[in-house]
Scaffold this motif. Structure first.
Motif, short mmCIF file in Angstrom:
data_model
loop_
_atom_site.label_atom_id
_atom_site.label_comp_id
_atom_site.label_asym_id
_atom_site.label_seq_id
_atom_site.Cartn_x
_atom_site.Cartn_y
_atom_site.Cartn_z
N PRO A 1 0.81 -1.23 0.00
CA PRO A 1 0.00 0.00 0.00
C PRO A 1 0.84 1.28 0.00
N GLU B 1 0.56 4.08 -2.87
CA GLU B 1 0.13 5.45 -2.60
C GLU B 1 1.09 6.45 -3.22
N GLU C 1 22.70 20.22 1.86
CA GLU C 1 21.75 21.11 1.20
C GLU C 1 21.45 20.62 -0.21
N ALA D 1 19.69 20.15 -3.80
CA ALA D 1 19.01 21.10 -4.68
C ALA D 1 17.60 20.61 -4.94
N LEU D 2 16.68 21.25 -4.21
CA LEU D 2 15.29 20.82 -4.27
C LEU D 2 14.75 20.69 -5.67
N ILE D 3 15.24 21.54 -6.58
CA ILE D 3 14.65 21.59 -7.91
C ILE D 3 14.73 20.24 -8.59
N LEU E 1 11.69 18.35 -8.15
CA LEU E 1 10.52 19.02 -8.71
C LEU E 1 10.50 18.75 -10.22
N LEU F 1 15.38 18.59 -16.80
CA LEU F 1 16.81 18.86 -16.92
C LEU F 1 17.58 17.55 -16.99
N PHE G 1 19.76 16.07 -20.16
CA PHE G 1 21.20 15.83 -20.16
C PHE G 1 21.51 14.35 -20.42
#
Lengths: 432, 194, 319, 340
Positions: B91, B95, B165, B167-169, B172, B178, B182
């Motif tokens: 499950p 989800e 840190e 890179a959140l992008i 997303l 991107l 590449f």
């Protein structure tokens, strides 16, 4: 600020001060003259002489062949030593009559004094045709063809803008021979049957404007218009818009807008042909740039550049020789080329100051060329289209309307030879 | 042996993600983590094998006019079966993958293979093709997901890699585009495609 | 024949597929529906049981995890052989408040359970510290919380409260109200209303659980809120979200070494006028916002606050 | 007969025109750099060492990454045209001063590689590289990218970068107050806003410094008035119409529009980003449409969107519309008139 054209334009360094105040001098006769049989747009003239023939000054040695063509006359008295293929300033070789000057000939010419007012229009037109007069601004379109337009014309426009940097030959004749120009204009107006004559002069030649205004004081049909100094003010369509506010339709001749445009030099030549019976065998040429003595010279057609520049002295190690002005003139590879009817100037530039078109960057889309284009075209798009080989698409974008004034190449910060690209596109499209 | 040849081709030469650029919608959407990628890859592989096998079995008596509807029905059956099974027994994964498991039905890879391979080859080779293409798809997803998860979340398979840190992008949607851009450029270059 | 064959082929394939699928459906559907039902039920029950469970408060009985519906004292047998159950903890509290257990959990958890039972029997309390393991504590907590009985109460916009009977919500005038999703219908027409789950512990009503649904940055945030009748939030649980990862999605983030989402945990024990963000809000409150995600933080805070306010308006006087 | 083509007297020929305006890509970029000087100085004044470091790192990273990429892909290395310096500096201008330096470097590298070189280098990029870099950073490290340093005075410990106090940007305050102008008007004076004495990105805060640079560019002919004027004008008008009358503060009519103009990245966006030659429409009509579109987008994002600031996205979105605008606003050839 004077009147000006609708779109674009540039303000290059004019450098007219070099020769602006130099009076027209008569250039000494040389020994050999190279007279090309094609000094005009259209079909080459038919050569009437052969090796060994004696010719008199002003004798017709080439006969107009076809509708758009012009007669050629011997510039001096002498002997035809040869008929060869010889280069011209336009860039290709044409049949050329080489005349060796009779040592006894010192430049004298038999002149008449006719009253042009008594002559009929047909006679006038015939005189102009016989004298082999072509547009002296540089385009060298036979004048007798221009003076017999297909459309109804109501304005004769004399082009005294001389927007090309460096050149001052028109400036000088306007100052020194304003009366004759005005008379020449009246003759042309008579041939065309128009009432209005407009002479457009850029406002950087105030003395020329004054002289013309003074000369035409008693002639109400002539109006001298002061134009803003901007390149290409002297381009036909731009000049018509600036002087009359009329717009020449896309792809049409100026006569469609009821206007015939002639150079002031042409008006002078018409005057001399009609009143003095003198064919077009000499013209005023500005010799300027990196030369020892910038001057405005009255030079016989056929004089090689070499002789002219020998007198004027090239003042640079790496000269670049241009026939005409820096914006639309033609670079010369050899000094053997003769002065022809369309030679308005001989310009010597240093190679360093001359533009280098060998390397360029990608288009920045800065739109400087679009802002500068007097025809309101998209030069940057054209140049990209040519680079990518999509030339057929450019026809829809009116690439054929380009007048090749060179404003786009002039302003391009990326140093792209835009107008050169456009010439390629136009050539390919014309070929079909 | 041809069987293994087909599997190998499916992973490399005919890799649907990088070479054919098919099935990009789920590829981009679920490649946020390696775990998701494996789940999606396994689900797609199972469906591929099943549908290829069945389509190949029935290829000779399926009328031309209705072959696409029939393929769709077969595929939909397998997808629904996989979806239900996953929902019942995994499950958490179900989800996370969400709508993209049912959407395998319209994944062009599956229908594409049914049409291009299974309907022209025998069941044995069709299974090989299913395995090859499926693994190729899964590896493509995993590669994409590895880049995105490591760079975007600083983890691999949920284990922290000590990247402070990330890179959140990358996790997303823009990161997906991107990365795949590449990677495709790389594989085309490496594959010598012009 | 030629025209019929395609239709026939399609039909055959469809029928076979249907047969296969219905077999799979039979196998999986019970599991799926039970999981779906349990999910919300668990969340609801977890909310109303206080953090540290005081055994003296709990009536004796059998409590199990998962909730298998075991009610009788000898219920050990009743769940044997049930499918889909991997983990369970059965707690038996006798009349002397002594705890007994029977369980099936992973081995590493099992040793904690034995120890936990000993400790619980000494202190009469279940806390994470006593259990020694968070998961074990959760098992106890969930098992105990299954004793909480919920009664559904439908509250209409005009304040009318309708308790659910076995026939559903029947109003005073005999009209039947139907709840579908978040909407309430009466005679086919939608009416405004909201369902509250009143939690009874040992016959006394202790709290209520209700759902609020604030809109965050990029998604709805269905959130269960548990509050006592004097307006203290017992806890909240965001049931689902799809906010931006790394920003709003941190509303369900669990920090390392902790066991509950730190953002949601902040709400526990707050009074209604304390439910504001510490800064950047109409007035200073006690909720620390998620860094750089003011919208999500404010949405949840505002949603919970307004939910509690509405709840107090409905039930405050009776509390 | 003599042969006319004597090799010794052959001259170099080329097609006309034979003269060129004395500006190049390099001189254009140099002008942009000169125009940025006031903004850079303002950033040094208000944000001190941090500002210098962020700018230095951005420029260095941009130049290096451009050189390395061009070298690796066997292209002519064109860092001497200064475009990479401009991209790096413009990116730095849109970054918060307290940003960790490595993030700033990543932004520059992304701007150059993904924003520019991937598309074929200067002139071929559809989007403003600096804003691409910023957008990627904002999506990647939103917390750092929205932590703003309080402006300070030279010489203080904060100016030296040793301890950093953070605050919200004026637009952030506005958004968080739920567009309550009364609250914001109490906190932010228009003077501080225009002079740059507020929290915000390095170069975005001092509207006046940017205005000076922008006017310099206009005077030098590097940009035309169309985009900045329509862009700023649209925002001004929209905020005058929709924000002005409704709020109850003393200077209600003037405050919101002037606030909107000076706050956030609008000024630098209008003068330096939206006027980027490469990514904006060719024709004047297209540029006007670009400016209006970007202005409307900024206002919509600021007022109704999720972010307090929308300049970056408004310009990137309008960049995407540029080819369409070029098509719609194709200039009419002189003489293309139906007569009679």
């Amino acid at each position: 600020m004077g009147r000006t054209f609708a779109y674009g334009g540039i303000h290059p360094e004019y450098n007219k001060h070099l020769s602006r105040d130099k009076k027209i001098e008569v250039f000494d006769l040389v020994d050999e003259y190279y007279v090309p049989m094609q000094q005009h747009i259209g079909k080459p003239a038919r050569c009437l002489v052969k090796k060994g023939d004696k010719v008199e000054v002003g004798q017709k040695i080439g006969e107009a062949d076809g509708f758009i063509s012009a007669n050629i006359h011997a510039p001096v008295t002498g002997t035809v030593v040869d008929v060869v293929r010889w280069p011209t300033p336009v860039g290709f070789e044409v049949e050329t009559v080489v005349i060796e000057r009779d040592k006894a000939y010192k430049g004298e010419m038999q002149l008449r004094d006719r009253n042009w007012r008594t002559l009929a229009v047909k006679e006038l037109l015939e005189i102009v045709k016989e004298a082999g007069i072509v547009g002296l601004g540089g385009a060298t379109f036979p004048t007798h063809v221009k003076l017999a337009p297909q459309d109804h014309v109501d304005v004769l426009l004399l082009n005294g803008a001389e927007c090309e940097p460096y050149l001052t030959c028109d400036h000088r004749i306007m100052v020194e021979r304003a009366e004759d120009i005005v008379t020449g204009a009246q003759i042309m107006a008579k041939i065309l049957g128009v009432e209005r004559i407009i002479i457009g002069v850029e406002d950087n030649k105030p003395d020329a404007i004054d002289a013309l205004r003074h000369a035409s004081l008693k002639i109400p049909s002539i109006k001298v218009v002061e134009l803003e100094t901007a390149y290409p003010q002297g381009a036909e369509k731009q000049l018509i818009y600036a002087c009359t506010g009329r717009v020449v339709p896309k792809g049409a001749l100026p006569s469609k807008a009821g206007v015939v445009v002639n150079n002031v030099g042409t008006a002078l030549a018409v005057f001399e042909a009609v009143v003095f019976g003198k064919p077009l065998i000499e013209r005023v040429v500005t010799v300027t740039g990196k030369v020892g003595m910038p001057a405005n010279l009255l030079i016989r057609i056929g004089t090689p550049f070499e002789k002219v520049l020998k007198v004027a002295e090239i003042a640079t190690e790496t000269p670049k020789i241009i026939s005409g002005g820096p914006m639309m003139g033609i670079a010369q590879s050899t000094l053997s080329v003769p002065v022809v009817k369309g030679t308005s100037g001989i310009l010597v530039l240093d190679e360093g100051e001359a533009a280098n078109w060998e390397e360029w960057n990608d288009c920045l889309n800065c739109a400087a060329c679009i802002d500068a284009c007097p025809m309101n075209l998209l030069p940057s798009v054209f140049s990209r289209g040519v680079e990518l080989g999509k030339i057929e698409d450019l026809r829809k974008l009116d690439v054929m309307s380009c007048i090749e004034c060179g404003c786009c190449s002039y302003v391009c910060p990326a140093g792209r030879p835009i107008v050169q690209f456009i010439r390629v596109a136009k050539a390919i499209l014309r070929r079909g | 042996m041809r069987f293994f040849r087909i599997i190998w081709d499916g992973i490399t030469k005919e890799n649907q993600v990088f070479k054919a650029a098919l099935g990009l919608c789920p590829t981009l959407a679920v490649s946020t983590s390696v775990e998701n990628a494996i789940g999606m890859g396994v689900a797609a592989t199972l469906v591929l094998i099943g549908s290829n096998f069945v389509v190949s079995l029935i290829r000779n008596w399926v009328p031309k006019q209705v072959r696409i509807p029939i393929f769709i029905v077969v595929i939909a059956t397998f997808v629904t079966a996989v979806d239900l099974t996953m929902h019942a027994y995994f499950p958490a994964l179900h989800e996370k993958l969400g709508i993209f498991v049912p959407l395998i039905v319209v994944n062009c890879i599956i229908l594409g293979r049914a049409e291009a391979f299974a309907s022209k080859n025998n069941p044995f080779y069709s299974i090989a093709d299913g395995i090859g293409i499926g693994i190729g798809f899964m590896l493509g997803l995993m590669l994409l997901a590895t880049f995105r998860e490591v760079l975007g979340a600083g983890t691999f398979l949920g284990k922290s890699l000590g990247i402070k840190e990330p890179a959140l992008i990358m996790i997303l949607p823009p990161g997906a585009f991107l990365t795949i851009g590449f990677l495709m450029a790389f594989f085309n270059w490496a594959g010598g495609d012009k | 024949m030629k025209g019929i064959w395609p239709i026939l082929a399609l039909t055959i394939v469809a029928v076979i597929s249907g047969a296969v699928l219905s077999w799979i459906w039979d196998k999986t559907n019970p599991i799926i529906t039970r999981m779906d039902r349990e999910k919300e039920e668990i969340a609801r029950r977890m909310l109303v049981v206080p953090e540290d469970i005081d055994l003296s408060m709990i009536p004796s009985g059998v409590y199990s995890w998962p909730n298998l519906g075991v009610k009788d004292r000898n219920g050990f047998e009743s769940f044997k052989g049930k499918e889909g159950v991997q983990e369970y903890l059965l707690i038996w509290i006798d009349d002397l408040k002594k705890v007994h257990v029977k369980y099936n959990v992973p081995k590493d958890k099992a040793k904690f359970i034995e120890k936990a039972v000993e400790a619980i029997n000494k202190s009469m309390k279940i806390t994470p510290q006593i259990c020694g393991d968070w998961d074990v504590y959760q098992l106890f907590k969930k098992a105990i919380s299954s004793t909480v009985n919920f009664k559904k109460v439908l509250v209409l916009a005009d304040g009318t409260k309708i308790e659910a009977s076995k026939d559903g919500f029947i109003g005073k005038d005999g009209q039947k109200y139907v709840v579908k999703g978040d909407k309430v219908f009466c005679n086919g027409k939608e009416v405004k209303g909201k369902v509250y789950y009143i939690a009874y512990l040992g016959g006394k009503r202790v709290a209520a659980v209700f759902k609020v649904e604030p809109v965050g940055y990029s998604s709805k945030l269905p959130t269960l809120v548990a509050a006592t009748f004097d307006g203290t939030v017992l806890g909240i649980k965001i049931l689902s979200q799809s906010e931006t990862p790394g920003l709003g999605a941190r509303c369900v983030e669990i920090k390392e070494g902790e066991h509950e989402p730190w953002f949601q945990k902040q709400f526990s024990g707050l009074k209604v006028d304390e439910i504001y963000l510490t800064e950047k809000d109409e007035k200073p409150g006690k909720i620390h916002q998620i860094t750089a995600s003011t919208i999500t933080s404010r949405a949840v805070t505002k949603g919970v606050r307004e939910g509690v306010q509405e709840f107090l308006k409905m039930f405050g006087k009776e509390g | 007969m003599r042969i006319p083509y004597n090799l010794e007297e052959r001259f170099k020929v080329s097609s006309s025109p034979h003269v060129r305006k004395s500006w190049t890509v390099r001189s254009v970029m140099l002008d942009v750099l000169i125009a940025l000087i006031p903004a850079v100085l303002a950033s040094w004044y208000f944000f001190g060492i941090r500002a210098m470091l962020v700018e230095l790192v951005c420029v260095l990273a941009a130049v290096l990454s451009e050189a390395i990429v061009q070298y690796l892909f066997f292209e002519k290395v064109t860092v001497d045209d200064l475009s990479a310096v401009v991209t790096g500096l413009l990116l730095a201008m849109c970054l918060p001063p307290s940003l960790p330096l490595w993030i700033a470097a990543v932004g520059s590298i992304v701007a150059i590689i993904i924003g520019k070189q991937v598309f074929g280098g200067l002139g071929n990029n559809p989007f403003n590289p600096a804003h691409v870099g910023r957008a990627v950073l904002l999506a990647s490290w939103p917390v750092y990218m929205t932590t703003w340093m309080v402006p300070t005075k030279p010489g203080t410990s904060q100016w030296l970068g040793t301890d950093i106090v953070t605050s919200a940007t004026p637009l952030g305050m506005l958004k968080e107050s739920g567009y309550n102008w009364a609250v914001v008007a109490k906190k932010v004076s228009l003077w501080d806003l225009w002079i740059g004495n507020v929290g915000g990105s390095l170069g975005e805060t001092s509207a006046i410094a940017i205005l000076i640079g922008g006017l310099y560019l206009l005077w030098r002919g590097v940009i035309t008035w169309h985009i900045p004027v329509t862009y700023l004008g649209t925002v001004f008008l929209l905020s005058l119409i929709f924000e002005g009358p409704a709020k109850h503060i003393a200077d209600a009519v003037v405050y919101p529009p002037l606030f909107h103009l000076a706050a956030g990245g609008l000024m630098i966006g209008a003068w330096f980003m939206a006027t980027d030659m490469v990514t904006t429409p060719l024709s004047k009509g297209g540029r006007i449409a670009f400016g209006i579109g970007a202005g409307v987008l900024v206002f919509l994002i600021r007022k109704f969107g999720g972010y307090p600031e929308g300049v970056c996205y408004s310009i990137l979105i309008m960049n995407a519309f540029t080819p369409l605008l070029d098509r719609i606003f194709k200039p009419k050839t002189f003489g293309e008139v139906t007569q009679g």
